[in-house]
Design a protein around this motif. Structure first.
Motif, PDB file in Angstrom:
ATOM      1  N   HIS A  10     -48.174  -3.364 -10.473  1.00 56.18           N
ATOM      2  CA  HIS A  10     -47.910  -1.858 -10.799  1.00 56.18           C
ATOM      3  C   HIS A  10     -48.701  -0.714 -10.158  1.00 56.18           C
ATOM      4  O   HIS A  10     -48.293   0.476 -10.348  1.00 56.18           O
ATOM      5  N   LYS A  11     -49.572  -1.226  -9.082  1.00 58.81           N
ATOM      6  CA  LYS A  11     -50.284  -0.407  -8.264  1.00 58.81           C
ATOM      7  C   LYS A  11     -49.119   0.200  -7.221  1.00 58.81           C
ATOM      8  O   LYS A  11     -48.381  -0.780  -6.818  1.00 58.81           O
ATOM      9  N   GLY A  12     -49.117   1.377  -6.804  1.00 58.74           N
ATOM     10  CA  GLY A  12     -48.153   1.823  -5.860  1.00 58.74           C
ATOM     11  C   GLY A  12     -48.688   1.647  -4.293  1.00 58.74           C
ATOM     12  O   GLY A  12     -49.839   1.411  -4.207  1.00 58.74           O
ATOM     13  N   GLY A  13     -47.711   1.471  -3.356  1.00 59.33           N
ATOM     14  CA  GLY A  13     -48.094   1.318  -2.036  1.00 59.33           C
ATOM     15  C   GLY A  13     -48.870   0.189  -1.346  1.00 59.33           C
ATOM     16  O   GLY A  13     -49.632   0.219  -0.650  1.00 59.33           O
ATOM     17  N   VAL A  14     -48.789  -0.984  -2.234  1.00 63.75           N
ATOM     18  CA  VAL A  14     -49.540  -2.172  -1.927  1.00 63.75           C
ATOM     19  C   VAL A  14     -48.648  -3.212  -0.977  1.00 63.75           C
ATOM     20  O   VAL A  14     -49.187  -3.999  -0.466  1.00 63.75           O
ATOM     21  N   GLY A  15     -47.387  -2.759  -0.811  1.00 62.66           N
ATOM     22  CA  GLY A  15     -46.521  -3.510   0.241  1.00 62.66           C
ATOM     23  C   GLY A  15     -45.566  -4.394  -0.447  1.00 62.66           C
ATOM     24  O   GLY A  15     -45.019  -5.417   0.043  1.00 62.66           O
ATOM     25  N   LYS A  16     -45.156  -4.158  -1.637  1.00 62.90           N
ATOM     26  CA  LYS A  16     -44.156  -4.634  -2.513  1.00 62.90           C
ATOM     27  C   LYS A  16     -42.734  -4.814  -1.816  1.00 62.90           C
ATOM     28  O   LYS A  16     -42.209  -5.808  -1.226  1.00 62.90           O
ATOM     29  N   THR A  17     -42.434  -3.618  -1.226  1.00 66.61           N
ATOM     30  CA  THR A  17     -41.124  -3.424  -0.660  1.00 66.61           C
ATOM     31  C   THR A  17     -41.008  -3.895   0.720  1.00 66.61           C
ATOM     32  O   THR A  17     -40.175  -4.702   1.171  1.00 66.61           O
ATOM     33  N   THR A  18     -42.072  -3.665   1.644  1.00 62.29           N
ATOM     34  CA  THR A  18     -42.116  -4.322   2.784  1.00 62.29           C
ATOM     35  C   THR A  18     -42.272  -5.860   2.969  1.00 62.29           C
ATOM     36  O   THR A  18     -41.491  -6.378   3.527  1.00 62.29           O
ATOM     37  N   SER A  19     -42.858  -6.305   1.693  1.00 64.89           N
ATOM     38  CA  SER A  19     -42.959  -7.786   1.628  1.00 64.89           C
ATOM     39  C   SER A  19     -41.564  -8.467   1.155  1.00 64.89           C
ATOM     40  O   SER A  19     -41.227  -9.460   1.625  1.00 64.89           O
ATOM     41  N   PRO A  41     -36.159   2.612  -8.754  1.00 67.94           N
ATOM     42  CA  PRO A  41     -35.314   4.130  -8.866  1.00 67.94           C
ATOM     43  C   PRO A  41     -35.745   4.814  -7.381  1.00 67.94           C
ATOM     44  O   PRO A  41     -34.672   5.351  -6.858  1.00 67.94           O
ATOM     45  N   GLN A  42     -36.915   4.254  -6.738  1.00 69.01           N
ATOM     46  CA  GLN A  42     -37.186   5.105  -5.651  1.00 69.01           C
ATOM     47  C   GLN A  42     -36.199   4.491  -4.340  1.00 69.01           C
ATOM     48  O   GLN A  42     -36.040   5.239  -3.206  1.00 69.01           O
ATOM     49  N   ALA A  43     -35.518   3.551  -4.515  1.00 69.63           N
ATOM     50  CA  ALA A  43     -34.791   2.825  -3.549  1.00 69.63           C
ATOM     51  C   ALA A  43     -35.293   2.721  -2.427  1.00 69.63           C
ATOM     52  O   ALA A  43     -34.494   2.894  -1.300  1.00 69.63           O
ATOM     53  N   PRO A 122     -40.378  -1.974  -9.208  1.00 62.45           N
ATOM     54  CA  PRO A 122     -41.169  -0.872  -9.283  1.00 62.45           C
ATOM     55  C   PRO A 122     -42.522  -0.735  -9.658  1.00 62.45           C
ATOM     56  O   PRO A 122     -42.947  -1.939 -10.207  1.00 62.45           O
ATOM     57  N   PRO A 123     -43.351   0.377  -9.272  1.00 64.67           N
ATOM     58  CA  PRO A 123     -44.586   0.180  -9.570  1.00 64.67           C
ATOM     59  C   PRO A 123     -44.942   0.754 -10.849  1.00 64.67           C
ATOM     60  O   PRO A 123     -45.549   1.648 -11.330  1.00 64.67           O
ATOM     61  N   SER A 124     -44.462  -0.297 -11.873  1.00 64.85           N
ATOM     62  CA  SER A 124     -44.762   0.054 -13.158  1.00 64.85           C
ATOM     63  C   SER A 124     -44.529  -1.165 -14.032  1.00 64.85           C
ATOM     64  O   SER A 124     -43.968  -2.152 -13.691  1.00 64.85           O
ATOM     65  N   ILE A 208     -51.273 -10.581   5.572  1.00 67.07           N
ATOM     66  CA  ILE A 208     -50.327  -9.651   6.437  1.00 67.07           C
ATOM     67  C   ILE A 208     -51.360  -8.636   6.994  1.00 67.07           C
ATOM     68  O   ILE A 208     -52.150  -7.943   6.277  1.00 67.07           O
ATOM     69  N   ARG A 209     -51.404  -8.597   8.318  1.00 66.64           N
ATOM     70  CA  ARG A 209     -52.050  -7.845   8.929  1.00 66.64           C
ATOM     71  C   ARG A 209     -51.679  -6.472   9.065  1.00 66.64           C
ATOM     72  O   ARG A 209     -50.389  -6.092   8.950  1.00 66.64           O
ATOM     73  N   ASP A 210     -52.561  -5.264   9.182  1.00 67.05           N
ATOM     74  CA  ASP A 210     -52.208  -4.078   9.383  1.00 67.05           C
ATOM     75  C   ASP A 210     -51.387  -4.030  10.528  1.00 67.05           C
ATOM     76  O   ASP A 210     -52.184  -4.174  11.708  1.00 67.05           O
ATOM     77  N   THR A 211     -50.207  -3.705  10.697  1.00 65.87           N
ATOM     78  CA  THR A 211     -49.471  -3.660  11.658  1.00 65.87           C
ATOM     79  C   THR A 211     -48.595  -2.476  11.969  1.00 65.87           C
ATOM     80  O   THR A 211     -47.820  -2.234  11.119  1.00 65.87           O
ATOM     81  N   ALA A 213     -45.902  -1.920  13.524  1.00 64.51           N
ATOM     82  CA  ALA A 213     -44.523  -2.380  13.569  1.00 64.51           C
ATOM     83  C   ALA A 213     -44.010  -2.423  12.154  1.00 64.51           C
ATOM     84  O   ALA A 213     -42.709  -1.960  12.068  1.00 64.51           O
ATOM     85  N   LEU A 214     -44.551  -2.759  11.276  1.00 68.37           N
ATOM     86  CA  LEU A 214     -44.085  -2.836  10.139  1.00 68.37           C
ATOM     87  C   LEU A 214     -43.964  -1.569   9.244  1.00 68.37           C
ATOM     88  O   LEU A 214     -43.150  -1.346   8.534  1.00 68.37           O
ATOM     89  N   ALA A 215     -44.886  -0.466   9.718  1.00 70.89           N
ATOM     90  CA  ALA A 215     -44.651   0.744   9.119  1.00 70.89           C
ATOM     91  C   ALA A 215     -43.423   1.445   9.578  1.00 70.89           C
ATOM     92  O   ALA A 215     -42.880   2.152   9.170  1.00 70.89           O
ATOM     93  N   GLU A 216     -43.217   1.138  11.060  1.00 70.79           N
ATOM     94  CA  GLU A 216     -42.266   1.724  11.856  1.00 70.79           C
ATOM     95  C   GLU A 216     -40.734   1.096  11.662  1.00 70.79           C
ATOM     96  O   GLU A 216     -39.659   2.096  11.617  1.00 70.79           O
ATOM     97  N   ALA A 217     -40.642  -0.105  11.179  1.00 73.64           N
ATOM     98  CA  ALA A 217     -39.427  -0.673  10.955  1.00 73.64           C
ATOM     99  C   ALA A 217     -38.538   0.087  10.144  1.00 73.64           C
ATOM    100  O   ALA A 217     -37.248   0.259  10.458  1.00 73.64           O
ATOM    101  N   PRO A 218     -39.034   0.512   9.079  1.00 78.23           N
ATOM    102  CA  PRO A 218     -37.882   1.196   7.790  1.00 78.23           C
ATOM    103  C   PRO A 218     -37.445   2.503   8.599  1.00 78.23           C
ATOM    104  O   PRO A 218     -36.257   2.585   8.425  1.00 78.23           O
ATOM    105  N   ALA A 219     -38.307   3.105   9.399  1.00 71.46           N
ATOM    106  CA  ALA A 219     -37.623   4.524  10.150  1.00 71.46           C
ATOM    107  C   ALA A 219     -36.483   4.034  10.936  1.00 71.46           C
ATOM    108  O   ALA A 219     -35.730   4.817  11.032  1.00 71.46           O
TER     109      ALA A 219
END
Ligand SMILES: Nc1ncnc2c1ncn2[C@@H]1O[C@H](COP(=O)(O)OP(=O)(O)OP(=O)(O)O)[C@@H](O)[C@H]1O
Ligand SMILES: [Mg+2]
Length: 265
Positions: A10-19, A41-43, A122-124, A208-211, A213-219
């Motif tokens: 339920h914590k936000g921004g921890v890598g749920k969607t990326t994972s 709902p953030q989709a 979702p983060p809830s 999962i290393r801080d990478t 490319a993982l942050a860029e891929a969604p863009a």
């Protein structure tokens, strides 16, 4: 029959969607048939894969207006998308009998079509997450290897335990996934050690290393295997996908730890 796995924290921004995206894509690379469910709902998951707005999203299905209508990203990689409409579903369903089991009913129609169904929560810890938990066999908890990573975990474990006891006997935590890990940072190493002490063998062996490319891929609207197949992100998520297959075949049977205390890191 599909194995259903929820990515939950339920914590936000921890890598749920990326994972969810990249474990799913890794399983497809390994020859599995995968359905991703965007239950937020953030989709973010739908947007990260560049899927255009669909006439039927998870919202319409949850509201009983339609069966699941997956979008085909590529062969064996399908996604049920989300939209902001989903944010009102919890309130709209407040008087609905059996509202905790709607997702489970929807899966009954598709579970023979897939090897894995992966739910991006979702983060809830509201009704949507409850639906994810009643319809899953496994939960994977992504934890960012930063200060306060474990804060609130006792609550997640408590919710999972209650669902297991009252609504879904099959449910168990099959993995804790350390995300955004940088081995050069003492803090990251310390936090992983703490997670290891707290969760023991439930902690997945791959971090999962801080990478970048993982942050860029969604863009680029791509999963990591399409965006940067040789990156550390691809290597790490491929290793996790293999661990997921291994843990599904040979579940870790552990007595649930009774300690309710959570370390401070
Ligand atoms: N291993 C990683 N290395 C670098 N950046 C990452 C990594 N994992 C995730 N990120 C980035 O961190 C941010 C948060 O990740 P993500 O959206 O997957 O988290 P989340 O838990 O789904 O968030 P929310 O709770 O808002 O749904 C995103 O910008 C993502 O691209
Ligand atoms: Mg997310």
């Amino acid at each position: 029959m599909a194995t259903v796995i929820s990515l939950l924290n339920h914590k936000g921004g921890v890598g749920k969607t990326t994972s969810a995206i990249n474990i799913g894509a890794g399983l497809v690379e390994l020859g599995k048939r995968v359905l991703l469910i965007d239950l937020d709902p953030q989709a973010n998951l739908s947007l990260s894969l560049g899927i255009p707005r669909q006439p039927v999203t998870i919202y319409e299905s949850i509201m009983g207006e339609s069966d699941l209508s997956p979008f085909v990203v590529r062969e064996n990689f399908h996604v049920v998308t989300s939209s902001l409409d989903l944010s009102s579903a919890e309130m709209e369903l407040v008087n609905e009998a059996g509202r905790e089991f709607i997702l489970r009913e929807l899966f009954a129609g598709v579970e023979d079509d897939y090897d894995f169904i992966i739910i991006d929560c979702p983060p809830s810890l509201g009704l949507l997450t409850l639906n994810a938990l009643t319809s899953s066999q496994q939960v994977i908890i992504p934890l960012q290897t930063e200060f306060l990573a474990l804060q609130g975990l006792a609550k997640i474990k408590q919710v999972i335990q209650k669902v297991k006891l009252r609504l879904n006997k099959e449910l168990h935590i099959s993995g804790v996934l350390a995300t955004m890990y940088d081995s050069r940072k003492v803090l990251n190493r310390d936090v992983v050690e703490t997670i290891k002490k707290y969760f023991g063998p439930i902690l997945l062996k791959t971090y999962i290393r801080d990478t970048v490319a993982l942050a860029e891929a969604p863009a680029s609207r791509q999963d990591i295997f399409s965006y940067s197949p040789s990156s550390n992100g691809s290597k790490d998520y491929m290793a996790v996908a293999k661990e997921v297959i291994e843990r599904t075949a040979n579940p870790i049977h552990l007595r649930e730890r009774s300690d309710k205390t959570t370390p401070k890191t």
